[in-house]
Design a protein around this motif. Structure first.
Motif, PDB file in Angstrom:
ATOM      1  N   CYS A   1      30.967  42.313  30.662  1.00 35.59           N
ATOM      2  CA  CYS A   1      31.467  42.028  29.315  1.00 35.59           C
ATOM      3  C   CYS A   1      32.991  41.977  29.424  1.00 35.59           C
ATOM      4  O   CYS A   1      33.521  41.482  30.419  1.00 35.59           O
ATOM      5  N   CYS A   2      33.715  42.502  28.437  1.00 31.57           N
ATOM      6  CA  CYS A   2      35.161  42.334  28.386  1.00 31.57           C
ATOM      7  C   CYS A   2      35.834  42.693  29.716  1.00 31.57           C
ATOM      8  O   CYS A   2      35.542  43.731  30.309  1.00 31.57           O
TER       9      CYS A   2
ATOM     10  N   ASN B   1      31.678  46.412  30.297  1.00 28.91           N
ATOM     11  CA  ASN B   1      33.086  46.047  30.451  1.00 28.91           C
ATOM     12  C   ASN B   1      33.592  46.481  31.820  1.00 28.91           C
ATOM     13  O   ASN B   1      33.045  47.395  32.445  1.00 28.91           O
TER      14      ASN B   1
ATOM     15  N   CYS C   1      29.247  45.926  26.682  1.00 26.30           N
ATOM     16  CA  CYS C   1      30.618  46.240  26.250  1.00 26.30           C
ATOM     17  C   CYS C   1      30.906  47.732  26.464  1.00 26.30           C
ATOM     18  O   CYS C   1      30.360  48.347  27.365  1.00 26.30           O
TER      19      CYS C   1
END
Ligand SMILES: [Zn+2]
Length: 297
Positions: free
Chosen positions: A279-280, A240, A212
């Motif tokens: 991740c995101c 991310n 993240c």
């Protein structure tokens, strides 16, 4: 721990393992109703179908390891929401959705995110209560048939420890991976990668890493410290897709392209990462770029 468990066997094969991309932001893109946690949406047929579609997209893009949509499925985190008390149902639905979506041979990891509450002395949650909550989630994930447990996005080493210990309590036979979120080389609570890796290695995790945060660089820059704190332990990078930006309509956007993701994956492997994903904000296109970049490494 049997050497024959599928996760350790994949690590022992010696090739970097491409992991999946985002679940939360992907579900928002697929119509997750505003204000509904993914764990609650999963209990509805359209939510379970959306979760399965995200997993399938990642597996088709080349991910060999996916995380179940159970980031917030601990009893403490579910407590105030529409799925309060339904840890077993949520974990069963999430793991079933993942297994149904991905081909045999793709590892399904039981995802365990933060409790959402600060641990004492900063907040009200005693470490023993956090550990018990994570243990209940781990037991539910193990009963649902995951291959391993995956503690992630921890901002506090103390909570990461509670989660790993809870995972051990709830699912004694399963390998546990733990990753924290770092900014400028430290967690939100000031933990350095060296101390985090050393502490988690002492708890017997099967891999340690970073996820993240504000993009690829934030993860890459802590990999050497993680390696120094836990020599020989497999490393995980799951960043991310760049620093999140808020668009004109209030939507969160992630600027990094698949080409950026490929460059990040190459650097992560060169820094020793054994598992690389996103991740995101990372989509199937980012995962495909990561998997292709890793395959050539
Ligand atoms: Zn993230």
């Amino acid at each position: 721990m049997p050497v024959s468990d599928p996760f350790r066997a994949a690590l022992a094969a010696g090739r970097p393992i491409p992991a999946d991309g985002a679940m939360g932001s992907a579900l928002i893109a697929r119509g997750l109703p505003l204000g509904t946690p993914p764990e609650a949406w999963l209990l509805a047929p359209d939510g379970a179908a959306a979760v399965g579609a995200v997993h399938l997209g990642h597996a088709e893009a080349g991910a060999r390891l996916v995380l179940s949509a159970t980031f917030g499925a601990s009893p403490v985190r579910l407590a105030d929401g529409p799925a309060a008390g339904r840890v077993v149902d949520v974990c069963a639905a999430a793991v079933a959705a993942a297994r149904a979506a991905v081909p045999t041979g793709v590892l399904v990891a039981g995802d365990i995110g933060p409790s959402g509450v600060l641990l004492a002395p900063y907040g009200d949650l005693e470490p023993a209560a956090a550990r018990a909550s994570f243990a209940a989630q781990a037991a539910a994930l193990a009963a649902a048939g995951v291959d391993l447990l995956w503690v992630e996005t921890m901002a506090d080493l103390a909570e990461a420890r509670a989660a790993v210990e809870g995972a051990r309590d709830g699912a004694p036979g399963l390998p546990v991976v733990a990753t924290l979120t770092f900014e400028r080389g430290r967690t939100l609570f000031g933990d350095r990668p060296e101390q985090a890796a050393e502490a988690l290695a002492a708890l017997g995790v099967a891999a340690v890493g970073a996820n993240c945060g504000n993009g690829f660089e934030a993860v890459l820059e802590v990999l050497p410290g993680l390696a120094a704190g836990a020599p020989g332990l497999p490393l995980v990078a799951k960043a991310n897709a760049g620093r999140p930006e808020v668009g004109p309509g209030g939507e969160v956007r992630y600027p990094a392209t698949p080409a950026d993701a490929a460059a990040y994956a190459r650097r992560a492997v060169d820094l020793g990462a054994a598992i690389v994903g996103g991740c995101c904000g990372t989509t199937a296109a980012h995962v495909a770029a990561i998997a292709a970049a890793i395959a050539r490494r």
